[in-house]
Design an enzyme around this catalytic site. Structure first.
Site, mmCIF file in Angstrom:
data_model
loop_
_atom_site.group_PDB
_atom_site.id
_atom_site.type_symbol
_atom_site.label_atom_id
_atom_site.label_comp_id
_atom_site.label_asym_id
_atom_site.label_seq_id
_atom_site.Cartn_x
_atom_site.Cartn_y
_atom_site.Cartn_z
ATOM 1 N N ASP A 61 0.868 -1.175 0.000
ATOM 2 C CA ASP A 61 0.000 0.000 0.000
ATOM 3 C C ASP A 61 0.918 1.242 0.000
ATOM 4 O O ASP A 61 2.067 1.163 0.442
ATOM 5 C CB ASP A 61 -0.866 -0.033 1.265
ATOM 6 C CG ASP A 61 -1.573 1.273 1.514
ATOM 7 O OD1 ASP A 61 -2.403 1.652 0.681
ATOM 8 O OD2 ASP A 61 -1.263 1.935 2.532
ATOM 9 N N TYR A 80 -0.041 5.076 0.790
ATOM 10 C CA TYR A 80 -0.223 6.143 1.778
ATOM 11 C C TYR A 80 -0.339 5.569 3.193
ATOM 12 O O TYR A 80 -1.256 4.804 3.483
ATOM 13 C CB TYR A 80 -1.457 6.987 1.430
ATOM 14 C CG TYR A 80 -1.333 7.614 0.059
ATOM 15 C CD1 TYR A 80 -0.520 8.728 -0.141
ATOM 16 C CD2 TYR A 80 -1.977 7.061 -1.040
ATOM 17 C CE1 TYR A 80 -0.377 9.297 -1.404
ATOM 18 C CE2 TYR A 80 -1.846 7.619 -2.316
ATOM 19 C CZ TYR A 80 -1.042 8.735 -2.480
ATOM 20 O OH TYR A 80 -0.899 9.286 -3.734
ATOM 21 N N ARG A 88 -7.140 12.712 6.909
ATOM 22 C CA ARG A 88 -6.959 11.301 6.537
ATOM 23 C C ARG A 88 -8.263 10.520 6.776
ATOM 24 O O ARG A 88 -8.678 9.716 5.946
ATOM 25 C CB ARG A 88 -5.812 10.701 7.337
ATOM 26 C CG ARG A 88 -5.593 9.215 7.115
ATOM 27 C CD ARG A 88 -5.230 8.887 5.676
ATOM 28 N NE ARG A 88 -4.926 7.472 5.505
ATOM 29 C CZ ARG A 88 -4.624 6.902 4.366
ATOM 30 N NH1 ARG A 88 -4.589 7.606 3.256
ATOM 31 N NH2 ARG A 88 -4.359 5.630 4.299
ATOM 32 N N SER A 124 -2.331 1.049 -4.920
ATOM 33 C CA SER A 124 -2.825 2.183 -4.137
ATOM 34 C C SER A 124 -4.128 2.752 -4.671
ATOM 35 O O SER A 124 -4.405 2.710 -5.868
ATOM 36 C CB SER A 124 -1.762 3.292 -4.148
ATOM 37 O OG SER A 124 -2.245 4.459 -3.517
HETATM 38 C C1 LAC Z 1 -3.654 3.638 -0.459
HETATM 39 C C2 LAC Z 1 -4.343 4.137 0.779
HETATM 40 C C3 LAC Z 1 -5.368 3.198 1.276
HETATM 41 O O1 LAC Z 1 -2.497 4.004 -0.756
HETATM 42 O O2 LAC Z 1 -3.426 4.342 1.796
HETATM 43 O O3 LAC Z 1 -4.285 2.861 -1.164
#
Ligand code: LAC
Length: 229
Positions: free
Chosen positions: A15, A17, A46, A122
């Site tokens: 992932d 973020y 967030r 992501s």
């Molecule tokens: C992402 C978020 C969920 O990068 O953090 O998909």
């Protein structure tokens, strides 16, 4: 954590973020401009950003994550009565160059040297993901930077996790998926990835479908978990 769970891994899928990149670094960089409500704003931003993705999934109303991130920020700026348009512009700009967590570059290099295939999966759309990955200097580590965009839906919808096999020709049982977002980790485990929750905040597990293969406090221990010396 039982090491037996982590043999036979061909590809690590991360992932973005919160897992590889610190979304709080956007507000941290502009703390003075944001003012005393900076931490509260960062938390609510967030929360709303992710909440909006789940709600858009429920409404079948996909829009790019950049738009959703901006809409979440607009809500938070209104909540905290921050009206300076310059603050919005600074924070959105910072989102295109978030800092990787400190342990990430060395960890990726070790996995890559040991022959593991590496990818990102992501919610971010390519126009925001690609500049961030490029700015971090880590782009060469990844075989693929996959966005939910072609699926037109957000995590934890299974159509998102399916993109990995479709794009990288690797079956879910050979994928180690890593996310610091507990709900994403459960979604990925429920889908069939062998999933490690990166529990950076040291909080209790969510009670959701999907059995996690384990958890780590940060990513520095991932090479050892995969049997890489
Ligand atoms: C992402 C978020 C969920 O990068 O953090 O998909």
């Amino acid at each position: 954590m039982n090491d037996r769970h982590m043999t036979g891994i061909e590809m690590c899928v991360f992932d973005a973020y919160g897992t590889l990149f610190d979304f709080n670094s956007a507000v941290a960089r502009h703390r003075t401009a944001v003012g005393p409500k900076a931490d509260a704003l960062a938390d609510l931003w967030r929360q709303k950003q992710i909440q909006y993705t789940w709600l858009r999934n429920g409404m079948a109303a996909y829009a790019p994550f950049w738009q959703v991130t901006g809409e979440a920020l607009d809500h938070c700026l209104a909540v905290h009565d921050i009206r300076d348009p310059d603050v919005r512009e600074k924070l959105m700009g910072a989102y295109l160059a978030l800092d990787p967590f400190p342990e990430v570059p060395a960890m990726l290099e070790r996995l890559q040297r040991a022959g593991r295939r590496l990818a990102i999966l992501s919610n971010g759309n390519p126009a925001m993901l690609d500049p961030m990955v490029a700015a971090s200097g880590l782009a060469a580590c990844f075989e693929a930077v996959l966005s939910v965009e072609p699926a037109g839906v957000y995590k934890p919808d299974a159509r998102v996790y399916r993109l990995v096999e479709a794009r990288c020709s690797v079956t879910p049982d050979k994928v180690c998926f890593l996310s610091s977002n507990c709900w994403d980790a459960h979604g990925a485990a429920h889908f069939g990835f062998r999933t490690i929750w990166v529990n950076r905040a040291g909080v209790p597990d969510d009670r959701l479908p999907g059995t996690l293969a384990g958890q780590l406090r940060d990513l520095s221990q991932l090479p050892a978990l995969l049997g890489i010396a």
